[in-house]
Write a protein that holds these residues in place. Sequence first.
Motif, PDB file in Angstrom:
ATOM      1  N   LEU A 182      23.072  16.019  -0.949  1.00 49.78           N
ATOM      2  CA  LEU A 182      22.615  14.636  -0.818  1.00 49.78           C
ATOM      3  C   LEU A 182      21.412  14.553   0.115  1.00 49.78           C
ATOM      4  O   LEU A 182      20.430  13.857  -0.174  1.00 49.78           O
ATOM      5  CB  LEU A 182      23.755  13.772  -0.278  1.00 49.78           C
ATOM      6  CG  LEU A 182      23.425  12.313   0.034  1.00 49.78           C
ATOM      7  CD1 LEU A 182      23.089  11.544  -1.248  1.00 49.78           C
ATOM      8  CD2 LEU A 182      24.600  11.645   0.768  1.00 49.78           C
ATOM      9  N   ALA A 183      21.472  15.274   1.237  1.00 53.67           N
ATOM     10  CA  ALA A 183      20.358  15.254   2.197  1.00 53.67           C
ATOM     11  C   ALA A 183      19.090  15.815   1.577  1.00 53.67           C
ATOM     12  O   ALA A 183      17.988  15.292   1.788  1.00 53.67           O
ATOM     13  CB  ALA A 183      20.748  16.042   3.448  1.00 53.67           C
ATOM     14  N   ARG A 187      15.701  13.641   0.998  1.00 53.54           N
ATOM     15  CA  ARG A 187      14.437  14.074   1.596  1.00 53.54           C
ATOM     16  C   ARG A 187      13.348  14.222   0.531  1.00 53.54           C
ATOM     17  O   ARG A 187      12.199  13.829   0.734  1.00 53.54           O
ATOM     18  CB  ARG A 187      14.647  15.401   2.337  1.00 53.54           C
ATOM     19  CG  ARG A 187      13.464  15.809   3.200  1.00 53.54           C
ATOM     20  CD  ARG A 187      13.824  17.022   4.049  1.00 53.54           C
ATOM     21  NE  ARG A 187      14.956  16.763   4.914  1.00 53.54           N
ATOM     22  CZ  ARG A 187      14.885  16.088   6.050  1.00 53.54           C
ATOM     23  NH1 ARG A 187      13.725  15.580   6.443  1.00 53.54           N
ATOM     24  NH2 ARG A 187      15.962  15.909   6.789  1.00 53.54           N
ATOM     25  N   ARG A 188      13.705  14.760  -0.621  1.00 52.50           N
ATOM     26  CA  ARG A 188      12.715  15.011  -1.679  1.00 52.50           C
ATOM     27  C   ARG A 188      12.150  13.714  -2.240  1.00 52.50           C
ATOM     28  O   ARG A 188      10.932  13.560  -2.367  1.00 52.50           O
ATOM     29  CB  ARG A 188      13.366  15.833  -2.802  1.00 52.50           C
ATOM     30  CG  ARG A 188      12.449  16.068  -4.011  1.00 52.50           C
ATOM     31  CD  ARG A 188      13.063  17.040  -4.998  1.00 52.50           C
ATOM     32  NE  ARG A 188      14.349  16.598  -5.504  1.00 52.50           N
ATOM     33  CZ  ARG A 188      14.513  15.728  -6.496  1.00 52.50           C
ATOM     34  NH1 ARG A 188      13.443  15.176  -7.078  1.00 52.50           N
ATOM     35  NH2 ARG A 188      15.716  15.397  -6.926  1.00 52.50           N
ATOM     36  N   ILE A 189      13.007  12.759  -2.574  1.00 59.48           N
ATOM     37  CA  ILE A 189      12.485  11.538  -3.207  1.00 59.48           C
ATOM     38  C   ILE A 189      11.756  10.646  -2.201  1.00 59.48           C
ATOM     39  O   ILE A 189      10.782   9.981  -2.555  1.00 59.48           O
ATOM     40  CB  ILE A 189      13.586  10.753  -3.948  1.00 59.48           C
ATOM     41  CG1 ILE A 189      14.652  10.229  -2.990  1.00 59.48           C
ATOM     42  CG2 ILE A 189      14.210  11.593  -5.056  1.00 59.48           C
ATOM     43  CD1 ILE A 189      15.588   9.217  -3.637  1.00 59.48           C
ATOM     44  N   ALA A 213      15.053  10.450  10.369  1.00 60.36           N
ATOM     45  CA  ALA A 213      15.277  11.612   9.507  1.00 60.36           C
ATOM     46  C   ALA A 213      14.191  11.767   8.454  1.00 60.36           C
ATOM     47  O   ALA A 213      13.819  12.891   8.092  1.00 60.36           O
ATOM     48  CB  ALA A 213      16.644  11.506   8.830  1.00 60.36           C
ATOM     49  N   TYR A 214      13.658  10.641   7.950  1.00 62.41           N
ATOM     50  CA  TYR A 214      12.758  10.703   6.793  1.00 62.41           C
ATOM     51  C   TYR A 214      11.361  10.155   7.068  1.00 62.41           C
ATOM     52  O   TYR A 214      10.603   9.895   6.140  1.00 62.41           O
ATOM     53  CB  TYR A 214      13.408   9.977   5.612  1.00 62.41           C
ATOM     54  CG  TYR A 214      14.770  10.537   5.300  1.00 62.41           C
ATOM     55  CD1 TYR A 214      14.918  11.846   4.835  1.00 62.41           C
ATOM     56  CD2 TYR A 214      15.929   9.791   5.517  1.00 62.41           C
ATOM     57  CE1 TYR A 214      16.165  12.383   4.577  1.00 62.41           C
ATOM     58  CE2 TYR A 214      17.181  10.322   5.257  1.00 62.41           C
ATOM     59  CZ  TYR A 214      17.294  11.618   4.802  1.00 62.41           C
ATOM     60  OH  TYR A 214      18.531  12.154   4.556  1.00 62.41           O
ATOM     61  N   ASP A 215      11.028   9.975   8.345  1.00 61.23           N
ATOM     62  CA  ASP A 215       9.684   9.592   8.755  1.00 61.23           C
ATOM     63  C   ASP A 215       9.279   8.230   8.182  1.00 61.23           C
ATOM     64  O   ASP A 215       8.217   8.084   7.582  1.00 61.23           O
ATOM     65  CB  ASP A 215       8.676  10.676   8.341  1.00 61.23           C
ATOM     66  CG  ASP A 215       7.315  10.493   9.017  1.00 61.23           C
ATOM     67  OD1 ASP A 215       7.296   9.897  10.113  1.00 61.23           O
ATOM     68  OD2 ASP A 215       6.302  10.920   8.451  1.00 61.23           O
ATOM     69  N   PHE A 216      10.160   7.229   8.388  1.00 60.04           N
ATOM     70  CA  PHE A 216       9.874   5.855   8.003  1.00 60.04           C
ATOM     71  C   PHE A 216       9.835   4.989   9.255  1.00 60.04           C
ATOM     72  O   PHE A 216      10.619   5.208  10.191  1.00 60.04           O
ATOM     73  CB  PHE A 216      10.956   5.300   7.065  1.00 60.04           C
ATOM     74  CG  PHE A 216      10.720   5.584   5.610  1.00 60.04           C
ATOM     75  CD1 PHE A 216      10.453   4.556   4.721  1.00 60.04           C
ATOM     76  CD2 PHE A 216      10.767   6.884   5.116  1.00 60.04           C
ATOM     77  CE1 PHE A 216      10.242   4.809   3.369  1.00 60.04           C
ATOM     78  CE2 PHE A 216      10.560   7.152   3.774  1.00 60.04           C
ATOM     79  CZ  PHE A 216      10.287   6.112   2.894  1.00 60.04           C
ATOM     80  N   GLU A 217       8.941   4.029   9.269  1.00 58.85           N
ATOM     81  CA  GLU A 217       8.973   3.020  10.322  1.00 58.85           C
ATOM     82  C   GLU A 217       9.992   1.967   9.903  1.00 58.85           C
ATOM     83  O   GLU A 217       9.913   1.427   8.794  1.00 58.85           O
ATOM     84  CB  GLU A 217       7.600   2.375  10.498  1.00 58.85           C
ATOM     85  CG  GLU A 217       7.540   1.325  11.578  1.00 58.85           C
ATOM     86  CD  GLU A 217       6.172   0.681  11.706  1.00 58.85           C
ATOM     87  OE1 GLU A 217       6.078  -0.354  12.407  1.00 58.85           O
ATOM     88  OE2 GLU A 217       5.203   1.188  11.100  1.00 58.85           O
ATOM     89  N   VAL A 218      10.936   1.690  10.769  1.00 57.79           N
ATOM     90  CA  VAL A 218      12.021   0.757  10.450  1.00 57.79           C
ATOM     91  C   VAL A 218      11.866  -0.513  11.261  1.00 57.79           C
ATOM     92  O   VAL A 218      11.700  -0.468  12.482  1.00 57.79           O
ATOM     93  CB  VAL A 218      13.394   1.414  10.722  1.00 57.79           C
ATOM     94  CG1 VAL A 218      14.517   0.406  10.514  1.00 57.79           C
ATOM     95  CG2 VAL A 218      13.590   2.625   9.813  1.00 57.79           C
ATOM     96  N   ALA A 315      11.713   8.420  -8.198  1.00 61.39           N
ATOM     97  CA  ALA A 315      13.140   8.748  -8.154  1.00 61.39           C
ATOM     98  C   ALA A 315      13.777   8.321  -9.460  1.00 61.39           C
ATOM     99  O   ALA A 315      13.368   7.311 -10.053  1.00 61.39           O
ATOM    100  CB  ALA A 315      13.818   8.040  -6.980  1.00 61.39           C
ATOM    101  N   PRO A 316      14.774   9.057  -9.937  1.00 67.70           N
ATOM    102  CA  PRO A 316      15.463   8.660 -11.176  1.00 67.70           C
ATOM    103  C   PRO A 316      16.191   7.341 -10.972  1.00 67.70           C
ATOM    104  O   PRO A 316      16.781   7.104  -9.912  1.00 67.70           O
ATOM    105  CB  PRO A 316      16.451   9.813 -11.422  1.00 67.70           C
ATOM    106  CG  PRO A 316      16.618  10.488 -10.099  1.00 67.70           C
ATOM    107  CD  PRO A 316      15.329  10.310  -9.373  1.00 67.70           C
ATOM    108  N   ASP A 317      16.148   6.460 -11.963  1.00 71.36           N
ATOM    109  CA  ASP A 317      16.730   5.129 -11.770  1.00 71.36           C
ATOM    110  C   ASP A 317      18.246   5.161 -11.643  1.00 71.36           C
ATOM    111  O   ASP A 317      18.847   4.198 -11.161  1.00 71.36           O
ATOM    112  CB  ASP A 317      16.301   4.156 -12.874  1.00 71.36           C
ATOM    113  CG  ASP A 317      16.770   4.575 -14.259  1.00 71.36           C
ATOM    114  OD1 ASP A 317      17.380   5.652 -14.388  1.00 71.36           O
ATOM    115  OD2 ASP A 317      16.512   3.813 -15.206  1.00 71.36           O
ATOM    116  N   ARG A 318      18.886   6.261 -12.052  1.00 75.98           N
ATOM    117  CA  ARG A 318      20.345   6.366 -11.895  1.00 75.98           C
ATOM    118  C   ARG A 318      20.715   7.383 -10.816  1.00 75.98           C
ATOM    119  O   ARG A 318      21.861   7.832 -10.752  1.00 75.98           O
ATOM    120  CB  ARG A 318      21.001   6.688 -13.235  1.00 75.98           C
ATOM    121  CG  ARG A 318      20.881   5.532 -14.238  1.00 75.98           C
ATOM    122  CD  ARG A 318      21.584   5.842 -15.549  1.00 75.98           C
ATOM    123  NE  ARG A 318      23.015   5.993 -15.377  1.00 75.98           N
ATOM    124  CZ  ARG A 318      23.904   5.003 -15.379  1.00 75.98           C
ATOM    125  NH1 ARG A 318      23.472   3.762 -15.528  1.00 75.98           N
ATOM    126  NH2 ARG A 318      25.170   5.222 -15.245  1.00 75.98           N
ATOM    127  N   GLY A 319      19.746   7.736 -10.005  1.00 71.00           N
ATOM    128  CA  GLY A 319      20.056   8.504  -8.808  1.00 71.00           C
ATOM    129  C   GLY A 319      20.231   9.995  -8.970  1.00 71.00           C
ATOM    130  O   GLY A 319      19.905  10.581 -10.008  1.00 71.00           O
TER     131      GLY A 319
END
Length: 327
Positions: A182-183, A187-189, A213-218, A315-319
Amino acid sequence: MAEMVSKRRFFGALGAAALAVLALGVPGGTARAEAPLSVVATTGMIADAAREIGGAHVTVKALMGPGVDPHSYRQTRTDIVALANADLVLWHGLYLEAQMEEFLLELAEDGHVVAVAEALPKDRLIGHDSYSDKFDPHVWMDPELWAGVVVAVRDALIAARPDAEADFRASAERHLAELDGLARYTRRILASVPEGNRVLLTSHDAFNYFGAAYDFEVVGIQGISTESEAGLKRIAELVELLVARDIRAVFVESSVSDRNIRALAEGASAAGHKVVIGGELFSDAMGTPGTYEGTYLGMIDHNATVIARALGGTAPDRGMQGKLAGI
């Protein structure tokens, strides 16, 4: 003579049945050892970990279901009975269950009660925005960090039912491998989201571990706890942020009212800047029980997939495994 033998057999069978009944209440009795361990967990995420690791050795009850905010949740009379009768109580800690904490600490004096997130190293935790001596409790937003909580759940189950240790360890290893997958997917998408778009604006600060973890500004309208209030000044400040940074998508949360997010989008629209609701995220609670989104894997898969697609990533629409209901 035949009648005497028959009576002996009858009373012998009756005695064996009585011994079997007694074994139900005697520690070490066969029937007692095989009875599932009764586990009560505060949140759905902890309950999911207990089910994954415990398997047939446990029955698990989660106090807080879909859409429930753990920051403000107070135990009901039914909860008190369930907690008092459980063989093992698993709660999060880190001040997540703020309204229940005093009760849980008192309960810990008399039985197996474990705050599983408290086992995480403090140097991996983010400080709380309102309390200098406390930490952001939303550690499940990073699967690699959540793995440490899964290990704590495993150890609590082993301590409560040592005869099933081998099974608990094997199940934990399998589940930890799933978390690793899952991690890597997450990370990839999320790496496919353009750098300029990596701003995640939600109802409250539940995603700080995700951002780290994923380099996003929150950015949260409210603080770490949903108990904090978001005033008109805060909304106005965030409208300016949306316009200045050209942020085009914001997100609602399943366990927090969408009122503030919709007010924010309307404020941006009034300023001539179009903002869409990028989707609903699971923040403090998972999805509906019995669905993929009602598991920890499905919860994080859903969040990562929704965020990536809404912010310009791929990302795939169904995950991850094609199990999502569809984005």
